[in-house]
Design an enzyme around this catalytic site. Structure first.
Site, PDB file in Angstrom:
ATOM      1  N   CYS A   1       0.679  -0.992   0.000  1.00  0.00           N
ATOM      2  CA  CYS A   1       0.152  -0.071   0.189  1.00  0.00           C
ATOM      3  C   CYS A   1       0.939   1.552  -0.014  1.00  0.00           C
ATOM      4  O   CYS A   1       0.528   2.047  -0.534  1.00  0.00           O
ATOM      5  CB  CYS A   1      -0.779   0.013   1.713  1.00  0.00           C
TER       6      CYS A   1
ATOM      7  N   HIS B   1      -3.200   7.364   1.343  1.00  0.00           N
ATOM      8  CA  HIS B   1      -3.837   6.387   0.911  1.00  0.00           C
ATOM      9  C   HIS B   1      -4.755   6.128   1.882  1.00  0.00           C
ATOM     10  O   HIS B   1      -5.051   6.125   2.855  1.00  0.00           O
ATOM     11  CB  HIS B   1      -2.750   4.975   1.463  1.00  0.00           C
TER      12      HIS B   1
ATOM     13  N   ASN C   1     -10.091   0.339  -0.670  1.00  0.00           N
ATOM     14  CA  ASN C   1      -8.501  -0.031  -0.386  1.00  0.00           C
ATOM     15  C   ASN C   1      -8.335  -0.229  -1.732  1.00  0.00           C
ATOM     16  O   ASN C   1      -7.694  -1.584  -1.966  1.00  0.00           O
ATOM     17  CB  ASN C   1      -8.256  -0.659   0.568  1.00  0.00           C
TER      18      ASN C   1
HETATM   19  O1  UT7 Z   1      -4.109  -0.839   3.698  1.00  0.00           O
HETATM   20  C1  UT7 Z   1      -3.501  -0.928   4.931  1.00  0.00           C
HETATM   21  C2  UT7 Z   1      -3.552  -1.678   5.291  1.00  0.00           C
HETATM   22  N1  UT7 Z   1      -4.667  -2.508   5.525  1.00  0.00           N
HETATM   23  C3  UT7 Z   1      -5.240  -1.304   7.078  1.00  0.00           C
HETATM   24  O2  UT7 Z   1      -4.935  -0.549   7.111  1.00  0.00           O
HETATM   25  C4  UT7 Z   1      -6.542  -1.852   7.752  1.00  0.00           C
HETATM   26  C5  UT7 Z   1      -6.663  -1.465   8.962  1.00  0.00           C
HETATM   27  N2  UT7 Z   1      -7.953  -1.945   9.424  1.00  0.00           N
HETATM   28  C6  UT7 Z   1      -9.171  -2.199   9.808  1.00  0.00           C
HETATM   29  O3  UT7 Z   1      -9.763  -0.929   8.548  1.00  0.00           O
HETATM   30  C7  UT7 Z   1      -9.743  -2.208  10.432  1.00  0.00           C
HETATM   31  O4  UT7 Z   1      -8.689  -3.311  11.331  1.00  0.00           O
HETATM   32  C8  UT7 Z   1     -11.036  -3.921   9.682  1.00  0.00           C
HETATM   33  C9  UT7 Z   1     -12.036  -2.734   9.472  1.00  0.00           C
HETATM   34  C10 UT7 Z   1     -10.684  -4.562   9.590  1.00  0.00           C
HETATM   35  C11 UT7 Z   1     -11.818  -3.692  11.470  1.00  0.00           C
HETATM   36  O5  UT7 Z   1     -12.652  -2.901  11.702  1.00  0.00           O
HETATM   37  P1  UT7 Z   1     -12.028  -3.602  13.301  1.00  0.00           P
HETATM   38  O6  UT7 Z   1     -13.082  -2.595  13.792  1.00  0.00           O
HETATM   39  O7  UT7 Z   1     -11.148  -2.986  14.057  1.00  0.00           O
HETATM   40  O8  UT7 Z   1     -13.337  -5.139  13.747  1.00  0.00           O
HETATM   41  P2  UT7 Z   1     -12.197  -6.183  14.371  1.00  0.00           P
HETATM   42  O9  UT7 Z   1     -11.663  -6.564  13.389  1.00  0.00           O
HETATM   43  O10 UT7 Z   1     -12.316  -5.620  15.645  1.00  0.00           O
HETATM   44  O11 UT7 Z   1     -14.157  -6.810  14.436  1.00  0.00           O
HETATM   45  C12 UT7 Z   1     -15.231  -6.528  15.011  1.00  0.00           C
HETATM   46  C13 UT7 Z   1     -15.852  -7.536  14.958  1.00  0.00           C
HETATM   47  C14 UT7 Z   1     -15.859  -9.211  14.474  1.00  0.00           C
HETATM   48  O12 UT7 Z   1     -17.078  -9.972  15.523  1.00  0.00           O
HETATM   49  P3  UT7 Z   1     -17.414 -10.649  17.449  1.00  0.00           P
HETATM   50  O13 UT7 Z   1     -15.464 -11.155  17.752  1.00  0.00           O
HETATM   51  O14 UT7 Z   1     -17.034  -8.438  17.975  1.00  0.00           O
HETATM   52  O15 UT7 Z   1     -18.276 -10.525  17.454  1.00  0.00           O
HETATM   53  C15 UT7 Z   1     -15.920  -9.738  13.494  1.00  0.00           C
HETATM   54  O16 UT7 Z   1     -15.902 -10.714  13.334  1.00  0.00           O
HETATM   55  O17 UT7 Z   1     -16.185  -7.174  13.249  1.00  0.00           O
HETATM   56  C16 UT7 Z   1     -16.820  -8.704  12.834  1.00  0.00           C
HETATM   57  N3  UT7 Z   1     -16.618  -8.609  11.557  1.00  0.00           N
HETATM   58  C17 UT7 Z   1     -17.341  -8.253  10.609  1.00  0.00           C
HETATM   59  N4  UT7 Z   1     -18.703  -8.213  10.959  1.00  0.00           N
HETATM   60  C18 UT7 Z   1     -19.797  -7.953   9.432  1.00  0.00           C
HETATM   61  C19 UT7 Z   1     -16.025  -8.520  10.685  1.00  0.00           C
HETATM   62  N5  UT7 Z   1     -15.927  -8.545   9.644  1.00  0.00           N
HETATM   63  C20 UT7 Z   1     -16.888  -8.334   9.390  1.00  0.00           C
HETATM   64  C21 UT7 Z   1     -17.888  -7.952   8.254  1.00  0.00           C
HETATM   65  N6  UT7 Z   1     -19.241  -8.215   8.685  1.00  0.00           N
HETATM   66  N7  UT7 Z   1     -17.110  -8.044   6.755  1.00  0.00           N
END
Ligand code: UT7
Length: 323
Positions: A113, A250, A280
């Protein structure tokens, strides 16, 4: 002082739009979760047979047209991608052939990225030391090809696209008022490999696999590293944030954009945002945002732009560019 000056930029997005509702038909997710957690509403997906070099060539043609020069005027192509057409040769050489450029040099840069920030730094160095007089810097990706479409935590986040920037050589005074690339600041820390990677690949003996990410950890590092590199770029040029006209970041996640903007203290109106429409697109996201800002008239000649990115590796970096 010799400076690398922007002559024109361009973009290309595949025709197919994939909305959050479309993804909700494939994995257990919904529009509300995706919008609230990421700001993404839709992304573009390359057609069957449409490759990274195809997207890159279309973006390059638009950038050359904006710059008012032809491919035969180019000395150099630096293409940032983590999704090359083939293991080798470089996707840049395929773009070179497609554009009809018969001389000069073309090669790829791989910093995921952060690829565009790295590629711009490399091209700028080559222009300033006289190895080239005109360069095409491209960020192009087909991340849809390396996603695990059964993993809802990653497949909702990415899209395909390409953006390109043509650079020429200009003369400046050697200070912050010059047009062109004022400085680049690159970093990496290989200890974080396991937080964001694609499994498989040529020397592993396994076919190219899928993107794996520990999203929450990447998020925390992103805000910290991006804020630090923005500070570093400003300090190196004796600039304060008020002098920056546009932050062109980015586009990984709207919450990362907002948190970083808050942490460094730049108003939201000065941040170019495309993540809602493009998701992204890895190395393509900055030149796509740049092209969007130029096309709608926000970015004007003489404006000071701060480009920043963070990605797998980890890699991160920033460029200061007076348009
Ligand atoms: O390009 C550079 C590299 N990438 C990035 O910079 C991305 C960096 N990270 C992020 O953008 C965020 O961490 C994400 C968008 C990937 C995730 O958001 P988050 O607020 O950190 O959520 P999380 O991973 O902590 O997940 C929260 C909950 C989980 O459920 P439980 O365990 O709380 O019951 C996940 O299973 O959301 C659930 N979850 C989803 N639910 C519905 C994860 N993905 C999804 C989804 N739809 N697509």
């Amino acid at each position: 002082m010799r400076r690398s000056v922007a002559l024109g930029c361009g973009a290309y997005l595949p025709e197919r739009r994939m909305t959050n509702d479309d993804i909700a038909r494939i994995v257990d997710t919904d529009d509300q979760w995706i919008v609230e957690r990421t700001g993404i509403r839709e992304r573009r997906i390359a057609a069957v047979g449409e490759r990274t070099s195809d997207l890159a060539t279309r973006a390059a043609e638009a950038a050359l047209a904006a710059a008012g020069i032809g491919a035969s005027d180019l000395d150099l192509i630096v293409l940032a991608t983590a999704t090359p057409d083939d293991t080798f040769p470089a996707t840049a050489t395929k773009v070179q052939a497609a554009l009809g450029m018969r001389r000069g040099a073309a090669f790829d840069v791989q910093a995921v990225c952060s690829g565009f920030v790295y590629a711009l730094a490399v091209a700028d160095s080559m222009l300033r030391c006289g190895q080239a007089a005109t360069a095409l810097v491209i960020g192009a990706e087909t991340f849809s090809r390396i996603l695990d479409w059964t993993d809802r935590s990653t497949c909702v986040l990415f899209g395909d696209g390409a953006g390109a920037l043509v650079l020429g050589v200009g003369e400046g005074q050697g200070d912050k008022r010059d047009r062109g690339v004022l400085s680049s600041h690159l970093h990496s820390d290989g200890r974080y490999h396991d937080l964001l990677y694609v499994d498989g690949g040529p020397s592993s003996g396994a076919a190219v696999g899928h993107l794996r990410m520990a999203g929450r950890d990447v998020f925390k590092h992103a805000v910290t590293n991006l804020s630090a590199v923005v500070e570093e770029a400003l300090t190196a040029n004796g600039l304060v944030l008020d002098e920056v006209d546009w932050l062109v970041p980015h586009q990984a996640n709207r919450r990362i954009l907002d948190s970083t903007a808050r942490k460094i203290g730049i108003p939201a109106e000065k941040v170019i945002v495309t993540v809602d429409r493009h998701a992204n697109t890895s190395a393509a996201s900055i030149p796509l945002a740049l092209a969007a800002g130029v096309a709608d008239g926000r970015i004007q000649r003489g404006h000071l732009l701060l480009l920043e990115a963070m990605g797998g590796g980890f890699t991160w970096g920033a460029n200061l560019l007076r348009w």
